[in-house]
Design an enzyme around this catalytic site. Structure first.
Site, mmCIF file in Angstrom:
data_model
loop_
_atom_site.group_PDB
_atom_site.id
_atom_site.type_symbol
_atom_site.label_atom_id
_atom_site.label_comp_id
_atom_site.label_asym_id
_atom_site.label_seq_id
_atom_site.Cartn_x
_atom_site.Cartn_y
_atom_site.Cartn_z
ATOM 1 N N ASN A 113 -5.034 1.941 -1.471
ATOM 2 C CA ASN A 113 -5.455 0.548 -1.658
ATOM 3 C C ASN A 113 -6.265 0.385 -2.942
ATOM 4 O OD1 ASN A 113 -8.013 1.515 -0.895
ATOM 5 N ND2 ASN A 113 -8.510 -0.358 0.194
ATOM 6 N N LYS A 150 0.807 -1.237 0.000
ATOM 7 C CA LYS A 150 0.000 0.000 0.000
ATOM 8 C C LYS A 150 0.834 1.278 0.000
ATOM 9 C CE LYS A 150 -3.917 -2.219 2.160
ATOM 10 N NZ LYS A 150 -4.889 -2.240 3.241
#
Ligand SMILES: NC(=O)c1ccc[n+]([C@@H]2O[C@H](COP(=O)([O-])OP(=O)(O)OC[C@H]3O[C@@H](n4cnc5c(N)ncnc54)[C@H](OP(=O)(O)O)[C@@H]3O)[C@@H](O)[C@H]2O)c1
Length: 278
Positions: A103, A82
């Site tokens: 994300n 991420k």
């Protein structure tokens, strides 16, 4: 292949199908593609999500190649990608711009990438969808990693009264509470211990609970009756923390709801509400 009645039978693929790649390492535990593909099949959305197991050191190579794939709607990222993926995006929006974590990444028509972070919104909307009131509540958030940071921001935006952030590495909880406090000064935000007393809502946003021998994130014997206890860990679906909390009279909220709530956000952002691929 037989596979009659399996999930794959419900996914229809043709030349216009939009592809979403879910990058993870390892990827064997991911459940989001199954949930997402079912939603698309049920709603006639011409898209499919596939898991890609990408080692952290190969993220950039995999990422650059995807720029040339015209029917790539986007990339969904989970552990450990991420933060590194945020630095590979051309633009960051909303929470991603504040946290530098993504994300959900949309591939735009010109091959550029726009990143967003939906973990916080997914978590909070999941609670609201299950009639859990957050406004005016005293919340203990355990954890200060990527998921916790996004959840902390969304909780503050939702109008919680007090937010205490507890983390193993206390420097990180101090920094996160400063960041949330700066973004949402009207909410009283402070670093603190994981003692659940005096809180209406207690959230585990650490990875504790993934392994069977993990310690519990806080002392459940101190939970007050009626406290709402939530977990971000979604495997096992009811974690040891949630089962112990339930035994102590808490109302529990499972981690799965955080991801199922995000499915519609993926459709809206990556697939223009389902129009891409029609
Ligand atoms: N349900 C969903 O849709 C969803 C979405 C996103 C994430 N998640 C889950 O959320 C969890 C955290 O993800 P993340 O992206 O925030 O990871 P991360 O950025 O690596 O953060 C991990 C967090 O867990 C803490 N932690 C790890 N091991 C610990 C231990 N042994 N004792 C105490 N604290 C420990 C870390 O504390 P330190 O800072 O001290 O290391 C940190 O606060 C993962 O389990 C992930 O699967 C679920």
């Amino acid at each position: 292949m037989s596979g009659s009645g399996s999930q794959l039978d419900t996914v229809r693929v043709n030349g216009k199908t939009q592809v979403i790649v879910l990058m993870a390492w390892p990827s064997t535990h991911v459940r989001t593609p199954a949930f997402f593909n079912r939603l698309c099949a049920e709603n006639g959305i011409n898209a499919v999500m596939v898991p890609w197991a990408v080692r952290p050191e190969n993220l950039q190579g995999a990422w650059d190649g995807l720029r040339y794939v015209e029917n790539l709607a986007g990339v969904v990222l989970t552990i450990p990608h991420k933060t590194n993926a945020a630095s590979l995006c051309d633009t960051l929006e909303e929470d991603a711009a504040i946290l530098n974590v993504v994300n959900t990444v949309r591939r735009n028509e010109d091959g550029t990438y726009t990143g967003r972070m939906y973990d916080g919104r997914g978590f909070v909307e999941g609670m609201l969808n299950h009639d859990i009131v957050l406004e005016g509540k005293r919340v203990l958030l355990i954890g200060a990693g990527g998921a916790a940071a996004a959840i902390g921001l969304s909780l503050a935006r939702q109008g919680v009264k007090e937010l205490t952030i507890a983390n193993r590495s206390t420097e990180k909880s101090r920094k996160l509470s400063q960041l949330v406090g700066q973004a949402m000064p009207q909410v009283s935000t402070k670093p603190g211990s994981s003692d659940p007393r005096g809180h209406d809502v207690v959230i585990n946003a650490t990875s504790l609970g993934l392994k069977p021998d993990d310690a519990l994130p806080c002392d459940v014997s101190l939970l007050e009756r009626g406290t709402v206890v939530a977990d971000v860990v979604m495997q096992p679906p009811v974690t040891a923390f949630l089962s112990a909390a339930k035994e102590h009279g808490a109302r529990i909220h499972t981690g799965e709801k955080m991801v199922t709530t995000q499915l519609q956000l993926f459709v809206d952002f990556l697939l223009d509400g389902g129009r891409r691929g029609q």
